[in-house]
Design a protein around this motif. Structure first.
Motif, PDB file in Angstrom:
ATOM      1  N   VAL A 190       0.812  -1.219   0.000  1.00  0.00           N
ATOM      2  CA  VAL A 190       0.000   0.000   0.000  1.00  0.00           C
ATOM      3  C   VAL A 190       0.844   1.267   0.000  1.00  0.00           C
ATOM      4  O   VAL A 190       0.441   2.283  -0.552  1.00  0.00           O
ATOM      5  CB  VAL A 190      -1.010   0.042   1.188  1.00  0.00           C
ATOM      6  CG1 VAL A 190      -2.103  -0.983   0.984  1.00  0.00           C
ATOM      7  CG2 VAL A 190      -0.338  -0.154   2.514  1.00  0.00           C
ATOM      8  N   SER A 191       2.027   1.188   0.593  1.00  0.00           N
ATOM      9  CA  SER A 191       2.817   2.424   0.707  1.00  0.00           C
ATOM     10  C   SER A 191       3.321   2.902  -0.653  1.00  0.00           C
ATOM     11  O   SER A 191       3.541   4.087  -0.850  1.00  0.00           O
ATOM     12  CB  SER A 191       3.997   2.211   1.660  1.00  0.00           C
ATOM     13  OG  SER A 191       4.834   1.209   1.148  1.00  0.00           O
ATOM     14  N   ARG A 193       1.737   3.285  -3.232  1.00  0.00           N
ATOM     15  CA  ARG A 193       0.735   4.045  -3.964  1.00  0.00           C
ATOM     16  C   ARG A 193       0.160   5.192  -3.163  1.00  0.00           C
ATOM     17  O   ARG A 193      -0.891   5.731  -3.475  1.00  0.00           O
ATOM     18  CB  ARG A 193      -0.410   3.130  -4.406  1.00  0.00           C
ATOM     19  CG  ARG A 193       0.027   2.149  -5.418  1.00  0.00           C
ATOM     20  CD  ARG A 193      -1.120   1.374  -5.970  1.00  0.00           C
ATOM     21  NE  ARG A 193      -0.632   0.108  -6.440  1.00  0.00           N
ATOM     22  CZ  ARG A 193      -0.506  -0.959  -5.687  1.00  0.00           C
ATOM     23  NH1 ARG A 193      -0.877  -0.928  -4.423  1.00  0.00           N
ATOM     24  NH2 ARG A 193       0.003  -2.073  -6.177  1.00  0.00           N
ATOM     25  N   ARG A 194       0.849   5.539  -2.083  1.00  0.00           N
ATOM     26  CA  ARG A 194       0.351   6.670  -1.284  1.00  0.00           C
ATOM     27  C   ARG A 194       0.246   7.877  -2.182  1.00  0.00           C
ATOM     28  O   ARG A 194       1.172   8.196  -2.934  1.00  0.00           O
ATOM     29  CB  ARG A 194       1.332   7.006  -0.162  1.00  0.00           C
ATOM     30  CG  ARG A 194       1.379   5.942   0.887  1.00  0.00           C
ATOM     31  CD  ARG A 194       2.237   6.400   2.020  1.00  0.00           C
ATOM     32  NE  ARG A 194       1.592   7.496   2.722  1.00  0.00           N
ATOM     33  CZ  ARG A 194       1.780   7.737   4.016  1.00  0.00           C
ATOM     34  NH1 ARG A 194       2.570   6.974   4.730  1.00  0.00           N
ATOM     35  NH2 ARG A 194       1.153   8.723   4.583  1.00  0.00           N
ATOM     36  N   PRO A 195      -0.882   8.559  -2.123  1.00  0.00           N
ATOM     37  CA  PRO A 195      -1.064   9.734  -2.995  1.00  0.00           C
ATOM     38  C   PRO A 195       0.122  10.706  -2.896  1.00  0.00           C
ATOM     39  O   PRO A 195       0.583  11.236  -3.907  1.00  0.00           O
ATOM     40  CB  PRO A 195      -2.363  10.351  -2.499  1.00  0.00           C
ATOM     41  CG  PRO A 195      -3.123   9.184  -1.945  1.00  0.00           C
ATOM     42  CD  PRO A 195      -2.100   8.262  -1.366  1.00  0.00           C
ATOM     43  N   LEU A 198       3.001   9.429  -4.856  1.00  0.00           N
ATOM     44  CA  LEU A 198       2.738   9.503  -6.279  1.00  0.00           C
ATOM     45  C   LEU A 198       2.959  10.922  -6.789  1.00  0.00           C
ATOM     46  O   LEU A 198       3.328  11.120  -7.938  1.00  0.00           O
ATOM     47  CB  LEU A 198       1.297   9.075  -6.569  1.00  0.00           C
ATOM     48  CG  LEU A 198       1.100   7.560  -6.419  1.00  0.00           C
ATOM     49  CD1 LEU A 198      -0.362   7.223  -6.208  1.00  0.00           C
ATOM     50  CD2 LEU A 198       1.656   6.850  -7.634  1.00  0.00           C
TER      51      LEU A 198
END
Lengths: 201, 201
Positions: A190-191, A193-195, A198
């Motif tokens: 999950v990390s 793809r952290r906004p 990105l």
């Protein structure tokens, strides 16, 4: 439950739902429900505490029968397949498809009824989690499996109400297949793809 | 939000939660909360409609920030990894760990607060589903992904509150791994395990 009792209860449920649909939940009285069912108000109160409980009266049966179904699944079956197997018994517990469809519409139109439904679902979830824990599942896994199982049940119920020809086993399998597709994406990192990450490649 | 405002609001939240924990939710008044925070009742009502909303006042911010985080994830990422990526931003939105722990205890002890929490979570779920639909996800998949994502979030939040050293990304990954383990069982052939079929081999 003796047959005549089932008939009285079923007639009251049918009459109540017809009146809720025709003239609205708030405008319907217990006296009207009893009259439409060709029964007395006294008969009504033998079955239901008030008009709201006509929509939720199956709650306890529903919960108890699901728990009994879980207890009947062999111990070596995992948590989620156990729940799905128990759910296949639902059409025998709950009401006919068009009854459920009208019930959904009445509840969706009335926020206090939505709250009552949410509370009922929490109670069902807690009973399912406890039943999985009794089978030896740790509490954290049991709770996650229950929440995921209830998500699949909700999806399957929508399919079931929408498609006259579907049976409960088919729709549960279809929604389980959707769950597999949803979890097939990479969900562990999950990390990555952290906004914020990105935004700064 | 200017710093002084955040301080007043934060002080009111902290004072309210301390009083709810010390003497019970029902026995706490707005006057007591304001006094404990060294503020006036008038300041209290600038931030919150009533004492209940001190526990839920972050609701709208929370929902809006989650939706903004979803909108910021690239379009080619699937529904569930998108939700998990958005959830990694949560510690910046919500309150410190021990605040959440006390808040959970106050809510668990008070059924009307539990109802309010359920309704808030339904609102958050609907906003997340709508955000996924705007990304091109069909509504049925979006709803199932949201329900499953909220199940993972609930599991991760329990881990996060229980373990002082954990960060939100770790606990989300751990709960995502649990989800993968739960769905690794054969869940497609639900009819093979119907309790009735098992009773008649």
């Amino acid at each position: 439950m003796a047959r005549w009792e089932g008939n009285a209860r079923g007639r009251l449920e049918r009459a109540a739902l017809d009146l809720f649909t025709e003239q609205g939940y708030d405008r319907t009285t217990v006296a009207q429900i009893a009259r439409r069912a060709n029964l007395t108000e006294r008969s009504f109160y033998r079955w239901f505490a008030d008009k709201r409980e006509v929509l939720f009266g199956g709650g306890e049966d529903f919960e108890q029968q699901l728990v009994a179904a879980i207890d009947a699944v062999p111990a070596d079956i995992g948590a989620l397949p156990t729940l799905l197997a128990a759910f296949t018994g639902l059409p025998e517990v709950v009401r006919p498809r068009e009854f459920l469809r009208e019930r959904s519409a009445v509840i969706a139109a009335n926020p206090p009824l939505q709250e009552r439904e949410l509370i009922k679902l929490v109670s069902v979830s807690e009973a399912l989690t406890a039943a999985l824990v009794r089978r030896g599942c740790d509490r954290q896994t049991a709770r996650l499996a229950t929440d995921v199982g209830m998500a699949v049940l909700r999806s399957a119920t929508e399919r079931w109400m929408a498609d006259e020809r579907a049976d409960i086993t088919q729709v549960l399998s279809a929604s389980a297949a959707d769950l597999i597709a949803i979890t097939a994406d990479d969900i562990l990192n999950v990390s990555d793809r952290r906004p914020s990450a990105l935004g700064n490649p």
